[in-house]
Design a protein around this motif. Structure first.
Motif, PDB file in Angstrom:
ATOM      1  N   CYS A  15       0.813  -1.216   0.000  1.00  0.00           N
ATOM      2  CA  CYS A  15       0.000   0.000   0.000  1.00  0.00           C
ATOM      3  C   CYS A  15       0.845   1.264   0.000  1.00  0.00           C
ATOM      4  CB  CYS A  15      -0.944   0.004   1.195  1.00  0.00           C
ATOM      5  SG  CYS A  15      -0.128  -0.124   2.811  1.00  0.00           S
ATOM      6  N   TYR A  16       2.073   1.179   0.518  1.00  0.00           N
ATOM      7  CA  TYR A  16       2.916   2.367   0.592  1.00  0.00           C
ATOM      8  C   TYR A  16       3.237   2.935  -0.786  1.00  0.00           C
ATOM      9  CZ  TYR A  16       4.664   4.408   4.867  1.00  0.00           C
ATOM     10  OH  TYR A  16       4.782   5.159   5.997  1.00  0.00           O
ATOM     11  N   SER A  17       3.352   2.060  -1.785  1.00  0.00           N
ATOM     12  CA  SER A  17       3.668   2.528  -3.130  1.00  0.00           C
ATOM     13  C   SER A  17       2.593   3.485  -3.640  1.00  0.00           C
ATOM     14  CB  SER A  17       3.793   1.336  -4.083  1.00  0.00           C
ATOM     15  OG  SER A  17       4.820   0.470  -3.691  1.00  0.00           O
ATOM     16  N   TYR A  18       1.339   3.140  -3.408  1.00  0.00           N
ATOM     17  CA  TYR A  18       0.238   3.981  -3.874  1.00  0.00           C
ATOM     18  C   TYR A  18       0.241   5.325  -3.159  1.00  0.00           C
ATOM     19  CZ  TYR A  18      -1.550  -0.365  -5.896  1.00  0.00           C
ATOM     20  OH  TYR A  18      -1.684  -1.532  -6.610  1.00  0.00           O
ATOM     21  N   CYS A  19       0.573   5.316  -1.888  1.00  0.00           N
ATOM     22  CA  CYS A  19       0.623   6.579  -1.144  1.00  0.00           C
ATOM     23  C   CYS A  19       1.788   7.441  -1.581  1.00  0.00           C
ATOM     24  CB  CYS A  19       0.689   6.282   0.350  1.00  0.00           C
ATOM     25  SG  CYS A  19      -0.812   5.521   1.013  1.00  0.00           S
ATOM     26  N   MET A  20       2.914   6.834  -1.921  1.00  0.00           N
ATOM     27  CA  MET A  20       4.042   7.605  -2.442  1.00  0.00           C
ATOM     28  C   MET A  20       3.735   8.175  -3.818  1.00  0.00           C
ATOM     29  SD  MET A  20       6.321   7.743  -0.078  1.00  0.00           S
ATOM     30  CE  MET A  20       4.838   7.920   0.953  1.00  0.00           C
ATOM     31  N   LEU A  21       2.928   7.472  -4.598  1.00  0.00           N
ATOM     32  CA  LEU A  21       2.467   8.021  -5.874  1.00  0.00           C
ATOM     33  C   LEU A  21       1.597   9.254  -5.621  1.00  0.00           C
ATOM     34  CD1 LEU A  21       1.265   6.050  -8.949  1.00  0.00           C
ATOM     35  CD2 LEU A  21      -0.076   7.987  -8.143  1.00  0.00           C
ATOM     36  N   ALA A  22       0.658   9.139  -4.680  1.00  0.00           N
ATOM     37  CA  ALA A  22      -0.215  10.278  -4.363  1.00  0.00           C
ATOM     38  C   ALA A  22       0.583  11.458  -3.815  1.00  0.00           C
ATOM     39  CB  ALA A  22      -1.274   9.854  -3.346  1.00  0.00           C
ATOM     40  N   ALA A  23       1.703  11.175  -3.163  1.00  0.00           N
ATOM     41  CA  ALA A  23       2.542  12.237  -2.597  1.00  0.00           C
ATOM     42  C   ALA A  23       3.512  12.830  -3.608  1.00  0.00           C
ATOM     43  CB  ALA A  23       3.316  11.697  -1.402  1.00  0.00           C
ATOM     44  N   ILE A  30      -5.574   8.354  -4.216  1.00  0.00           N
ATOM     45  CA  ILE A  30      -4.914   8.640  -5.489  1.00  0.00           C
ATOM     46  C   ILE A  30      -5.707   9.631  -6.316  1.00  0.00           C
ATOM     47  CG2 ILE A  30      -4.275   7.619  -7.714  1.00  0.00           C
ATOM     48  CD1 ILE A  30      -3.439   5.120  -6.104  1.00  0.00           C
ATOM     49  N   THR A  31      -6.998   9.420  -6.471  1.00  0.00           N
ATOM     50  CA  THR A  31      -7.798  10.339  -7.288  1.00  0.00           C
ATOM     51  C   THR A  31      -7.893  11.715  -6.633  1.00  0.00           C
ATOM     52  OG1 THR A  31      -9.833   9.469  -6.298  1.00  0.00           O
ATOM     53  CG2 THR A  31      -9.106   8.476  -8.353  1.00  0.00           C
ATOM     54  N   GLY A  32      -7.956  11.751  -5.298  1.00  0.00           N
ATOM     55  CA  GLY A  32      -7.989  13.038  -4.613  1.00  0.00           C
ATOM     56  C   GLY A  32      -6.716  13.836  -4.773  1.00  0.00           C
TER      57      GLY A  32
END
Length: 261
Positions: free
Chosen positions: A191-199, A222-224
């Motif tokens: 899940c951390y990968s997706y959060c780093m993408l959002a960041a 991610i969409t937000g």
């Protein structure tokens, strides 16, 4: 009742689950079982079950009419207007190895659509949350709005997947086409990968074999933050399966073309 009514409660769920999990982290006494009936290793720990049980009790006490879908204890009233999707420890393999790249995923679905999501990493003290319109980070040093970064092409992209060994041979071959094009590929993260993408720290995440509770909480984050997330076929991703997330639509479109050619 709107999504904003639930934000304080979601924070309470995150706090309670984190307090339940942390005593188990980095202890040599942690009990680990293998849920897989095959030769694969699909671990579950006492921490997974205890944290999900705590969150389920809180949801039942506060919103008895809501449904719950969880990794460890199955589905309850899943056709309700509001449904909670819970993954108490996404990244259990990292958890049992003592690495802090795991998190608790909490999603709220309204009529089948993810409308709020949180990833909580209690050991580091980080919370990533989103409601499809905006996403935020709260951590030890600051809090800020999340935003993906621009990336015009695959050749300039940093890509993540948990492990290509988790993919079947055909999907692994398709993934290798993307991997050959990007500037950098790294493995791990869950899940951390997706959060780093959002960041805004990486550009592309490609996964397969996901369950709905693996991805539902990450979609609003991610969409937000301005990113895009779909299945490999370009369909909504809340059902899990094969998923592509990107910060820039140009990278997303290029990845889809290679994955499907």
């Amino acid at each position: 009742m709107t999504v904003i009514d639930f934000t304080a409660f979601i924070d309470r769920l995150a706090t309670a689950s984190g307090e339940t999990i942390l005593p188990f982290f980095r202890t040599t006494l942690l009990g680990v079982e293998n849920k897989s009936a095959s030769r694969d290793f699909d671990p579950v720990t006492e921490a997974d079950r205890a944290a999900e049980a705590v969150m389920r009790r809180m949801i039942q006490a506060n919103f008895p009419e809501h449904g719950v879908v969880g990794e460890e204890f199955g589905n309850q009233n899943e056709d309700a207007e509001y449904v909670w999707m819970l993954d108490p420890i996404d990244g259990t393999k990292s958890f049992i190895a003592g690495f802090p790249i795991w998190g608790t995923l909490i999603a709220l679905l309204h009529r089948g659509m993810p409308v709020f999501g949180m990833m909580h990493q209690p050991y580091i003290g980080e919370r990533f949350s989103g409601d499809n319109r905006s996403s935020r980070y709260r951590g030890p040093s600051d809090g800020r709005k999340l935003a993906v970064r621009r990336c015009p092409s695959l050749q300039e992209a940093t890509s993540f997947t948990t492990s290509p060994l988790l993919m079947n041979p055909d999907d692994r071959a398709a993934f290798s086409k993307v991997e050959a094009e990007v500037r950098l590929t790294r493995y791990g993260g869950d899940c951390y990968s997706y959060c780093m993408l959002a960041a805004g720290h990486l550009d592309l995440v490609i996964e397969t074999e996901l369950k709905p509770y693996d991805i539902a909480a990450l979609i609003p984050i991610i969409t937000g933050a301005g990113g895009v997330i779909t299945t490999w076929e370009g369909k909504p991703a809340q059902g899990g399966g094969r998923v592509v997330a990107a910060g820039d639509r140009r990278v997303h479109e290029a990845a889809l073309k290679l994955l499907n050619c």
